[in-house]
Design a protein around this motif. Structure first.
Motif, PDB file in Angstrom:
ATOM      1  N   THR A 163      46.009  57.353  -4.368  1.00 15.95           N
ATOM      2  CA  THR A 163      47.053  56.588  -3.638  1.00 15.95           C
ATOM      3  C   THR A 163      46.545  56.195  -2.253  1.00 15.95           C
ATOM      4  O   THR A 163      46.730  55.052  -1.817  1.00 15.95           O
ATOM      5  N   ALA A 164      45.897  57.138  -1.587  1.00 11.29           N
ATOM      6  CA  ALA A 164      45.370  56.864  -0.239  1.00 11.29           C
ATOM      7  C   ALA A 164      44.318  55.751  -0.292  1.00 11.29           C
ATOM      8  O   ALA A 164      44.314  54.850   0.558  1.00 11.29           O
ATOM      9  N   LEU A 165      43.473  55.803  -1.304  1.00 14.44           N
ATOM     10  CA  LEU A 165      42.424  54.789  -1.448  1.00 14.44           C
ATOM     11  C   LEU A 165      43.030  53.417  -1.711  1.00 14.44           C
ATOM     12  O   LEU A 165      42.588  52.413  -1.140  1.00 14.44           O
ATOM     13  N   ASP A 166      44.040  53.375  -2.579  1.00 13.64           N
ATOM     14  CA  ASP A 166      44.683  52.088  -2.899  1.00 13.64           C
ATOM     15  C   ASP A 166      45.250  51.450  -1.636  1.00 13.64           C
ATOM     16  O   ASP A 166      45.061  50.257  -1.388  1.00 13.64           O
ATOM     17  N   GLY A 167      45.959  52.259  -0.846  1.00 18.25           N
ATOM     18  CA  GLY A 167      46.561  51.750   0.388  1.00 18.25           C
ATOM     19  C   GLY A 167      45.492  51.260   1.368  1.00 18.25           C
ATOM     20  O   GLY A 167      45.627  50.202   1.992  1.00 18.25           O
ATOM     21  N   TRP A 168      44.426  52.010   1.468  1.00 20.82           N
ATOM     22  CA  TRP A 168      43.351  51.679   2.406  1.00 20.82           C
ATOM     23  C   TRP A 168      42.631  50.400   1.990  1.00 20.82           C
ATOM     24  O   TRP A 168      42.420  49.499   2.815  1.00 20.82           O
ATOM     25  N   LEU A 169      42.308  50.277   0.705  1.00 23.35           N
ATOM     26  CA  LEU A 169      41.593  49.096   0.205  1.00 23.35           C
ATOM     27  C   LEU A 169      42.466  47.841   0.333  1.00 23.35           C
ATOM     28  O   LEU A 169      41.972  46.757   0.639  1.00 23.35           O
ATOM     29  N   LYS A 170      43.769  48.047   0.151  1.00 21.46           N
ATOM     30  CA  LYS A 170      44.704  46.925   0.289  1.00 21.46           C
ATOM     31  C   LYS A 170      44.698  46.425   1.737  1.00 21.46           C
ATOM     32  O   LYS A 170      44.659  45.222   2.005  1.00 21.46           O
ATOM     33  N   LYS A 227      34.460  52.690  -8.223  1.00 19.36           N
ATOM     34  CA  LYS A 227      35.176  52.283  -9.441  1.00 19.36           C
ATOM     35  C   LYS A 227      36.252  51.240  -9.096  1.00 19.36           C
ATOM     36  O   LYS A 227      36.399  50.231  -9.787  1.00 19.36           O
ATOM     37  N   LYS A 228      36.976  51.488  -8.017  1.00 15.79           N
ATOM     38  CA  LYS A 228      38.084  50.576  -7.650  1.00 15.79           C
ATOM     39  C   LYS A 228      37.579  49.215  -7.181  1.00 15.79           C
ATOM     40  O   LYS A 228      38.248  48.212  -7.343  1.00 15.79           O
ATOM     41  N   THR A 229      36.405  49.194  -6.560  1.00 20.86           N
ATOM     42  CA  THR A 229      35.909  47.942  -5.984  1.00 20.86           C
ATOM     43  C   THR A 229      34.793  47.325  -6.820  1.00 20.86           C
ATOM     44  O   THR A 229      34.237  46.292  -6.450  1.00 20.86           O
ATOM     45  N   SER A 230      34.473  47.971  -7.948  1.00 17.71           N
ATOM     46  CA  SER A 230      33.346  47.525  -8.794  1.00 17.71           C
ATOM     47  C   SER A 230      32.070  47.431  -7.978  1.00 17.71           C
ATOM     48  O   SER A 230      31.225  46.538  -8.187  1.00 17.71           O
ATOM     49  N   ALA A 231      31.936  48.347  -7.039  1.00 16.53           N
ATOM     50  CA  ALA A 231      30.758  48.327  -6.157  1.00 16.53           C
ATOM     51  C   ALA A 231      29.639  49.149  -6.775  1.00 16.53           C
ATOM     52  O   ALA A 231      29.870  50.012  -7.626  1.00 16.53           O
ATOM     53  N   ASP A 232      28.440  48.903  -6.317  1.00 17.18           N
ATOM     54  CA  ASP A 232      27.306  49.736  -6.708  1.00 17.18           C
ATOM     55  C   ASP A 232      27.398  51.041  -5.924  1.00 17.18           C
ATOM     56  O   ASP A 232      28.074  51.119  -4.897  1.00 17.18           O
ATOM     57  N   LEU A 233      26.714  52.037  -6.435  1.00 16.27           N
ATOM     58  CA  LEU A 233      26.820  53.362  -5.832  1.00 16.27           C
ATOM     59  C   LEU A 233      25.423  53.908  -5.545  1.00 16.27           C
ATOM     60  O   LEU A 233      24.535  53.809  -6.400  1.00 16.27           O
ATOM     61  N   SER A 234      25.224  54.446  -4.366  1.00 15.21           N
ATOM     62  CA  SER A 234      23.919  55.016  -4.050  1.00 15.21           C
ATOM     63  C   SER A 234      24.075  56.254  -3.173  1.00 15.21           C
ATOM     64  O   SER A 234      24.689  56.189  -2.108  1.00 15.21           O
ATOM     65  N   GLU A 235      23.529  57.349  -3.642  1.00 12.61           N
ATOM     66  CA  GLU A 235      23.636  58.593  -2.877  1.00 12.61           C
ATOM     67  C   GLU A 235      22.429  58.753  -1.959  1.00 12.61           C
ATOM     68  O   GLU A 235      21.284  58.486  -2.357  1.00 12.61           O
TER      69      GLU A 235
END
Lengths: 204, 212
Positions: free
Chosen positions: A188-195, A60-68
């Protein structure tokens, strides 16, 4: 009037030849993950896996495709203790279970986030099937995991070893319990990591 | 021979604590060796073991006895749980219950470390006498260095997750693979010295209480 239009068109054409061509690289990212439901450590019986929750948040944060990634003939037990025994057995025998995923053509993806729970300090064996069979050469691979105290467990180093023709970025470890019960903390952890990843030049 | 076995026991213990750094196969070999060293150590001290509840000043030796018996129990449990979670040497046995065994193995590993250090502290009288003989005039310096290392060990204990592992608050071990091995071992030696000090204090106190 026609002369003016012609001259303007000529001028713009000449200008476009002088200005360097700007092309937008295929920066589409993909989130690939393996996740288990049923009884898991520290969270009880869950209907959505810890890694699945984190994977969806990243997508969702990166507008990426998702595949399980799911194991073909999924006979994994639904109870934690039994699952641990099976996982240990697979690890000991270096089993490579057959897997399936919704997106099979990975050629259009420059960056692939790869996630799984930590099983016996390692990637689940089905992930090694993916690493060895999928064409990941030349791509940027970003590992993430869910755990209950073991941290990243060198997922990045193990991924780099399994995929020597790929680049591996900085990984992220999320406590499984937090994925289920503390989504704001994970957010919050994801935001920091993606940044950090963006600052390191990772494209997504 | 006794001293060699004791040194091998301590050396194995330190190397075993570096499980994640040295690899699982090495860990299993060291664990099996340590069990064998323990049996040899018990054989060397069979008379002491047989008279654990008898002999002179049993009250003074009560901590020695409890510590020794607990250690034997814990090391045996470590061996059993280690076999259940084995992925190399004993993997062929395929014993179920690996999740429970893994948690117990991690918890008891630190209890083992602490109790072995306390056990060494309880038995340190002879070693202290040796030090006093050789460093008579510089004993104050030896004590200062020793206490500094013990204090550092205390700091290592407080900032680590060791107590969480011992109380099963944390059931999975995390490690810093970027930490230099030498730092890892020096910190664990300091930690050991901290608990050896515990043993020495308990030894002194029990002798004092017995003399009253």
């Amino acid at each position: 009037m026609q002369r003016r239009t012609f001259l303007c068109t000529l001028g713009v054409s000449c200008l476009s030849l002088c200005v360097p061509q700007i092309t937008f690289a295929a920066s589409k990212a993909l989130v690939v993950y393996f996740s288990k439901t049923g009884e898991q450590y520290g969270v009880g019986v869950i209907s959505k896996g810890n890694t699945a929750i984190v994977a969806e948040m990243i997508a969702k944060k990166t507008s990426a495709d998702l595949s399980e990634i799911t194991r073909v003939d999924d006979t994994y037990p639904k109870t934690y203790q039994a699952l641990c025994d099976v996982a240990k057995d697979e690890l000991t025998k270096k089993v490579r279970p057959k897997y399936s995923m919704s997106i099979t053509d990975l050629s259009g993806y420059q960056t692939i986030f790869i996630g799984a729970p930590v099983w016996w300090g390692d990637w689940p064996m089905v992930m090694y099937s993916f690493f060895e069979q999928a064409n990941l050469a030349g791509k940027m691979l970003i590992p993430f995991c869910t755990h209950e105290g073991s941290g990243l467990s060198e997922f990045d180093k193990k991924l780099a070893k399994a995929c020597p023709k790929s680049r591996v970025g900085q990984g992220l470890a999320i406590v499984g319990r937090d994925a289920q019960k503390h989504s704001a903390k994970v957010d919050t952890a994801l935001d920091g990591w993606l940044k950090k990843l963006a600052a390191q030049g990772v494209v997504f | 021979m006794r001293m060699i076995i004791q040194v091998m026991l301590v050396g194995s213990l330190l190397a075993l604590m570096a499980y994640a750094r040295l690899g699982e196969e090495v860990h299993e070999i060291l664990g099996t060796s340590m069990l064998l060293f323990m049996f040899v150590h018990l054989w060397h001290n069979k008379t002491c073991l047989a008279n654990i509840f008898h002999g002179k000043s049993p009250r003074a030796r009560i901590f020695h006895s409890i510590c020794a018996l607990l250690l034997i129990l814990i090391l045996c449990l470590q061996g059993i749980s280690g076999i259940v979670v084995s992925k190399h040497l004993f993997a062929f046995m395929q014993i179920p219950g690996s999740a429970f065994a893994r948690a117990i193995h991690l918890c008891l590993a630190y209890w083992c470390f602490v109790l072995i250090a306390i056990h060494m502290g309880l038995k340190a009288t002879r070693f202290i006498k040796l030090l006093t003989t050789y460093f008579r005039e510089r004993m104050y310096l030896v004590i200062l260095i020793y206490l500094s290392i013990a204090f550092y060990g205390f700091l290592v204990f407080t900032r680590s997750d060791i107590l969480d592992y011992m109380l099963l608050n944390k059931a999975f071990m995390s490690y810093n693979s970027d930490e230099p091995m030498i730092v890892f071992f020096l910190e664990h030696i300091a930690l050991g010295i901290f608990f050896i000090t515990f043993g020495m204090i308990i030894n002194k106190m029990s002798k004092y209480l017995s003399s009253k």
